[in-house]
Design a protein around this motif. Structure first.
Motif, PDB file in Angstrom:
ATOM      1  N   ILE A  57      37.643  43.970  29.112  1.00 45.69           N
ATOM      2  CA  ILE A  57      38.445  42.899  29.711  1.00 45.69           C
ATOM      3  C   ILE A  57      39.833  43.428  30.093  1.00 45.69           C
ATOM      4  O   ILE A  57      40.353  43.108  31.163  1.00 45.69           O
ATOM      5  CB  ILE A  57      38.564  41.697  28.747  1.00 45.69           C
ATOM      6  N   ASP A  58      40.399  44.247  29.228  1.00 42.81           N
ATOM      7  CA  ASP A  58      41.720  44.814  29.502  1.00 42.81           C
ATOM      8  C   ASP A  58      41.696  45.661  30.775  1.00 42.81           C
ATOM      9  O   ASP A  58      42.613  45.580  31.608  1.00 42.81           O
ATOM     10  CB  ASP A  58      42.159  45.657  28.305  1.00 42.81           C
ATOM     11  N   GLU A  59      40.657  46.453  30.953  1.00 43.14           N
ATOM     12  CA  GLU A  59      40.544  47.303  32.133  1.00 43.14           C
ATOM     13  C   GLU A  59      40.289  46.495  33.405  1.00 43.14           C
ATOM     14  O   GLU A  59      40.784  46.819  34.485  1.00 43.14           O
ATOM     15  CB  GLU A  59      39.411  48.311  31.927  1.00 43.14           C
ATOM     16  N   THR A  60      39.506  45.412  33.248  1.00 42.63           N
ATOM     17  CA  THR A  60      39.123  44.604  34.417  1.00 42.63           C
ATOM     18  C   THR A  60      40.228  43.625  34.806  1.00 42.63           C
ATOM     19  O   THR A  60      40.384  43.300  35.989  1.00 42.63           O
ATOM     20  CB  THR A  60      37.827  43.827  34.111  1.00 42.63           C
ATOM     21  N   TYR A  61      40.990  43.166  33.824  1.00 48.58           N
ATOM     22  CA  TYR A  61      42.051  42.182  34.064  1.00 48.58           C
ATOM     23  C   TYR A  61      43.360  42.708  33.453  1.00 48.58           C
ATOM     24  O   TYR A  61      43.803  42.234  32.405  1.00 48.58           O
ATOM     25  CB  TYR A  61      41.679  40.828  33.449  1.00 48.58           C
ATOM     26  N   PRO A  62      43.973  43.696  34.102  1.00 54.18           N
ATOM     27  CA  PRO A  62      45.142  44.374  33.503  1.00 54.18           C
ATOM     28  C   PRO A  62      46.379  43.493  33.375  1.00 54.18           C
ATOM     29  O   PRO A  62      47.302  43.857  32.653  1.00 54.18           O
ATOM     30  CB  PRO A  62      45.389  45.548  34.460  1.00 54.18           C
ATOM     31  N   THR A  63      46.406  42.333  34.039  1.00 52.93           N
ATOM     32  CA  THR A  63      47.593  41.464  33.936  1.00 52.93           C
ATOM     33  C   THR A  63      47.661  40.748  32.585  1.00 52.93           C
ATOM     34  O   THR A  63      48.701  40.214  32.216  1.00 52.93           O
ATOM     35  CB  THR A  63      47.587  40.394  35.040  1.00 52.93           C
ATOM     36  N   GLY A  64      46.534  40.731  31.870  1.00 54.57           N
ATOM     37  CA  GLY A  64      46.482  39.970  30.626  1.00 54.57           C
ATOM     38  C   GLY A  64      45.857  38.603  30.788  1.00 54.57           C
ATOM     39  O   GLY A  64      45.571  37.920  29.802  1.00 54.57           O
ATOM     40  N   LEU A  65      45.673  38.170  32.031  1.00 58.59           N
ATOM     41  CA  LEU A  65      45.025  36.892  32.333  1.00 58.59           C
ATOM     42  C   LEU A  65      43.626  37.171  32.864  1.00 58.59           C
ATOM     43  O   LEU A  65      43.447  38.056  33.702  1.00 58.59           O
ATOM     44  CB  LEU A  65      45.822  36.105  33.377  1.00 58.59           C
ATOM     45  N   THR A  66      42.648  36.434  32.368  1.00 54.41           N
ATOM     46  CA  THR A  66      41.281  36.636  32.836  1.00 54.41           C
ATOM     47  C   THR A  66      40.648  35.316  33.266  1.00 54.41           C
ATOM     48  O   THR A  66      40.804  34.298  32.596  1.00 54.41           O
ATOM     49  CB  THR A  66      40.398  37.306  31.761  1.00 54.41           C
ATOM     50  N   SER A  67      39.941  35.366  34.364  1.00 56.46           N
ATOM     51  CA  SER A  67      39.224  34.186  34.871  1.00 56.46           C
ATOM     52  C   SER A  67      37.721  34.331  34.664  1.00 56.46           C
ATOM     53  O   SER A  67      36.932  33.597  35.256  1.00 56.46           O
ATOM     54  CB  SER A  67      39.516  33.984  36.363  1.00 56.46           C
ATOM     55  N   TRP A  68      37.329  35.270  33.812  1.00 53.89           N
ATOM     56  CA  TRP A  68      35.922  35.536  33.541  1.00 53.89           C
ATOM     57  C   TRP A  68      35.394  34.522  32.524  1.00 53.89           C
ATOM     58  O   TRP A  68      35.868  34.457  31.397  1.00 53.89           O
ATOM     59  CB  TRP A  68      35.793  36.956  32.991  1.00 53.89           C
ATOM     60  N   GLY A  69      34.448  33.702  32.926  1.00 46.39           N
ATOM     61  CA  GLY A  69      33.870  32.737  31.997  1.00 46.39           C
ATOM     62  C   GLY A  69      33.368  31.489  32.694  1.00 46.39           C
ATOM     63  O   GLY A  69      33.538  31.311  33.905  1.00 46.39           O
ATOM     64  N   LEU A  70      32.752  30.622  31.925  1.00 47.49           N
ATOM     65  CA  LEU A  70      32.218  29.365  32.447  1.00 47.49           C
ATOM     66  C   LEU A  70      33.230  28.240  32.398  1.00 47.49           C
ATOM     67  O   LEU A  70      33.115  27.249  33.101  1.00 47.49           O
ATOM     68  CB  LEU A  70      30.982  28.939  31.644  1.00 47.49           C
TER      69      LEU A  70
END
Length: 888
Positions: free
Chosen positions: A593-606
């Motif tokens: 998740i850190d590598e994919t969303y380096p800003t610290g915010l992630t929109s990955w999920g349901l």
């Protein structure tokens, strides 16, 4: 009312310790969390025990463990396998560190403890090792053919002669699919659906049975019946289990190891000298149902005297995987028999049986009829207005290719040889009603059919009792749904899917652990996680899986199970093994998740699945879960002595927290996002809110809940957070009003409309997502323990070594009692309103301590066991306490 306390008072109990001393004993001796287990593979098994001592301040000062292959030696304090020596410690979880354990060997152990004044010795317990190594298997993997489309289930049989007097015998059986084992005509054991479902091509489970009394000196017959299970999924649904990479005709491997009185051993094993034939089970699907033609029965097929001249030879098969390990967990059983509550005759050939409650499991019908009579038993949860069974709410994802496999409909063909009974062998369903249709008119009574509530038979460890009936109904329904979705892995529903949805399981983990001793199930399921994780850290949304779920439904809000469940096991059991076993998996997941969303915010999920009406941004909820995972990882690193990782992930957590609050928090107003319930409660629950903003955010959440009429406006993720976010921040009365709400939308609304389980959707008349037995909204069960019950583990002394007691006396309840059996024994937190004020009854188990918050109440004095005391945080040693708030 929750009290915030300005001062702390420590109660020194030294003068009272060991007063009122009672008899002591040691109980609940377990190896690998099981009582006297057999067939273990873990070369370093864990031992646990409890003190049974009602003395005030009862505490273990030191312990000693003795292990030997001779139980009599232990009575003489001899221990050839391990003598731990006296260890000055109050722990009750110890890992074996004696001489290397040997396969197929039974060991006896005892625990001795001292409280500083006297020693207490336990009774003798035992554990027995299994294969321990795949090289120890002697049997061959066999099947009847490789035709995955062949529908009838196969029988297998073998006869052998036991020439000498038998001392003991064990059967070790592994299977791709499901099996029932029998010897000399009798089914072995009371398990159902063995072995438990795994990713078959990566890990296969075997089960050990004590068959000493089943085998006789002389000639014996062994029978094995194989079912498809998830291994050969013939029904077709949207998850494509019929295309699973492991799919094949069921297969098994069996070793029966006999030890004779003269000390010699013999192994009866599966091989080419076995024979096979098709059984009366003409079709079986774990997903849909089972079809049985009694005309094809072969009486005595599993006895030594049966004539098998017409049976065929078996064929060799490769093992499903190269990793065959012991199934060391609480098995699935028919736990409770449920009589039919009422029966309705619809016409001469159709009857509707009503069990009166929704369950997971099977029905058993007993009847008499002419040969060839076809009995169809259709199972469902609700009825049409005309009184007929309606399964449209649960067959939504089924994609049949023809009409030969009706959903949740067992088919029985009678043989005409008198009264007969039928209960499925390799299937279970979710249902309250059974619509029985016969091909010829038969007169049926309600006694003709019973139901069996079937689930992993985990011991009950908690109980709730409230003065408000709706709360008791909600708690009952929550437990029913939790157990209905426990089948060697946690599922979402027992009818429509039976899938191991990760989101449902992370929501319900605390509810499960407060109410039931489920560690063995979760350790198995987290091994499934490790089997399924991709090298880059990604996990699927359903576990186990055939490959479905890596592209949809996963993300931090769902697959945080990899972190949240090991952390909760650590909190509830004080056992860091699962944290250690999963540490690298958690780290891989977080790093991805850190590598994919380096800003610290992630929109990955349901996101907040199936909300009432308002939907929160996915980025808001998923980032909170991502933060929770990183915090758990940092804590786990510290616990496991990984200092550099602890520092690294603490910094990452701070980065996520800053990014999240920068985007979503209006610090001036104390509002997250649009201010809806999930937006506000999820950050509070996962403690990502800056400390200086917590009070204002909580206040605004309480105002929002009040504006919503104390009704829910949340989905899956919001239900985990909403009650806790209120209660933990000074608004327990508001939380209770939501929990006890009886009008739509609420848990109570379901109860008011006759629910005996939790539903999948808030509207009872929803057009989709309307399973009537889902656990995903089940956090309320845990909340009852945490808020009105006030029982919480302390992460600094986990496993309830130290109990945090913070019961909330809420408006609307006159009394409340919560109890939980933790690793040290039973914790009780009960309170009631009296004519003089409030009375608390508290039990702290031996060898543990507690802290309780007692706040000042205007015009009231506080008495502890009859003695006036001051308000504040009171530290309690083990024992029973009566605390009273009395009007001055």
């Amino acid at each position: 009312m929750k009290f915030h306390l300005p001062q702390i008072l420590t109660l020194f109990l030294a003068p009272f310790i060991y007063s009122n001393a009672s008899s002591q004993s040691l109980t609940a001796l377990k190896t690998e969390y099981l009582e006297n287990p057999i067939g273990l593979d873990n070369a370093k098994p864990r031992f646990t025990w409890q003190m049974n001592d009602a003395s005030l301040g009862a505490k273990q000062i030191a312990y000693r463990i003795l292990v030997d292959v001779d139980s009599a030696a232990l009575m003489q304090e001899k221990a050839s396998c391990w003598n731990s020596g006296w260890n000055k410690s109050d722990i009750n979880l110890v890992i074996f560190s004696g001489k290397p354990l040997k396969p197929f060997t039974k060991y006896f152990w005892r625990i001795d403890v001292t409280n500083g004044r006297k020693k207490t010795f336990s009774k003798i317990a035992s554990f027995e090792m299994g294969m321990m190594n795949m090289a120890n298997w002697q049997g061959a993997w066999i099947s009847d053919n490789e035709n995955i489309k062949l529908k009838p289930a196969p029988y297998f049989r073998y006869t052998f002669n036991a020439a000498k007097k038998i001392k003991s015998a064990r059967a070790y059986i592994a299977a791709g699919g499901l099996y029932e084992l029998s010897i000399n005509g009798k089914k072995i054991g009371n398990h159902r659906m063995d072995p438990m479902y795994t990713r078959f091509d990566r890990r296969t489970l075997y089960v050990t049975y004590d068959v000493t009394t089943a085998i006789q000196q002389g000639k014996n017959g062994i029978g094995v019946l194989l079912g498809n299970g998830w291994y050969n999924h013939q029904s077709t649904a949207v998850w494509y289990f019929d295309r699973a990479p492991w799919r094949n005709r069921p297969t098994f491997c069996l070793d029966v190891r006999i030890t004779y009185e003269d000390g010699t051993t013999e192994t009866i094993k599966s091989g080419k000298d076995w024979k096979t034939a098709l059984s009366p089970i003409v079709f079986n699907s774990i997903y849909t149902a089972e079809h049985y033609d009694a005309r094809m029965e072969k009486p005595g097929w599993n006895t030594a005297s049966f004539d098998d001249k017409d049976w065929r030879a078996v064929m060799y098969r490769s093992a499903p995987s190269r990793n065959i390990v012991a199934q060391a967990l609480h098995p699935i059983r028919n736990v409770e028999e449920i009589a039919t509550k009422s029966i309705k005759k619809i016409n001469d050939t159709t009857y509707l049986f009503d069990l009166g409650r929704n369950i997971s499991g099977v029905s058993k019908i007993t009847l008499n009829g002419p040969a060839g009579t076809i009995i169809r038993l259709k199972h469902g949860e609700r009825l049409y207005t005309n009184g007929r069974l309606d399964i449209s709410n649960i067959d939504a994802h089924y994609r049949p290719t023809d009409n030969t496999d009706p959903f949740q409909t067992d088919i029985l063909i009678l043989n005409g040889k008198g009264e007969q009974s039928f209960m499925p062998h390799f299937n279970y369903k979710g249902f309250q009603y059974v619509e029985v249709t016969t091909s010829v008119p038969l007169e049926l009574k309600k006694e003709n059919l019973v139901g069996y509530f079937m689930h992993s038979d985990v011991p009950q460890s908690g109980n709730i009792k409230a003065s408000e009936p709706i709360i008791n109904k909600i708690y009952y329904a929550t437990n029913n749904s939790y157990l209905s979705n426990l089948f060697g892995y946690p599922t979402d529903c027992p009818q429509r899917e039976k899938n191991g949805w990760t989101g449902d399981a992370q929501i319900a983990i605390e509810t499960g652990l407060y109410g039931f001793d489920g560690i063995t199930i979760y350790e198995k399921w987290l091994a499934d996680h490790r089997d399924e994780q991709q090298p880059n850290g990604v996990l699927p949304s359903i576990i186990p899986t055939d490959g479905w779920g890596y592209e949809w439904g996963n993300g931090p809000d769902w697959t945080s199970t990899i972190a949240i469940i090991p952390w909760n096991i650590y909190l509830f059991y004080g056992d860091k093994k699962l944290l250690s076993d999963c540490y690298e998996n958690i780290r891989k997941y977080v790093n991805h998740i850190d590598e994919t969303y380096p800003t610290g915010l992630t929109s990955w999920g349901l996101g907040d699945w199936i909300p009432v009406k308002s939907k929160s941004p996915v980025e808001l909820t998923s980032t909170c879960y991502y933060y929770a995972d990183v915090v758990i990882l940092a804590k786990a690193a510290k616990i496991l002595g990984k200092t550099a990782d602890s520092e690294r992930y603490t910094k990452l957590a701070n980065k996520i927290k800053l990014a999240f609050n920068t985007k979503y928090l209006d610090k001036t107003k104390g509002i997250y996002g649009s201010g809806i319930q999930t937006d506000m409660s999820v950050p509070l629950y996962w403690k990502i809110v800056p400390e200086e903003s917590v009070q204002l955010v909580a206040e605004n959440l309480a105002k929002r809940v009040e504006a919503d009429g104390y009704h829910l406006d949340v989905g899956l993720l919001g239900t985990k957070a909403i009650l806790n976010a209120l209660s933990e921040n000074g608004y327990s009365n508001s939380a209770y009003k939501v929990a006890a709400q009886k009008t739509y939308p609420s848990w109570g609304w379901w109860m008011e409309n006759g629910a005996t389980t939790l539903y999948e959707n808030w509207p009872i008349d929803a057009k989709s997502d309307i399973s009537m037995n889902h656990i995903m909204f089940g956090e309320i069960g845990a909340w009852l323990y945490k808020s009105p019950g006030g029982i919480k583990p302390d992460e600094n002394q986990p496993g309830f070594k130290h109990v945090i007691l913070d019961p909330h006396i809420v408006e609307g309840l006159n009394s409340f009692e919560a109890s939980h059996i933790g690793p040290y024994g039973k914790i009780t937190s009960a309170w009631q309103r009296t004519s003089k004020g409030i009375q608390y009854d508290i039990t702290i188990p031996p060898n543990s301590t507690a802290t309780i918050n007692l706040g000042m109440v205007s015009q009231m004095d506080i008495f502890l066991n009859g003695k006036l005391t001051q308000p504040g945080k009171i530290n309690l040693a083990a024992g029973k306490y009566l605390i009273e708030h009395k009007v001055k």
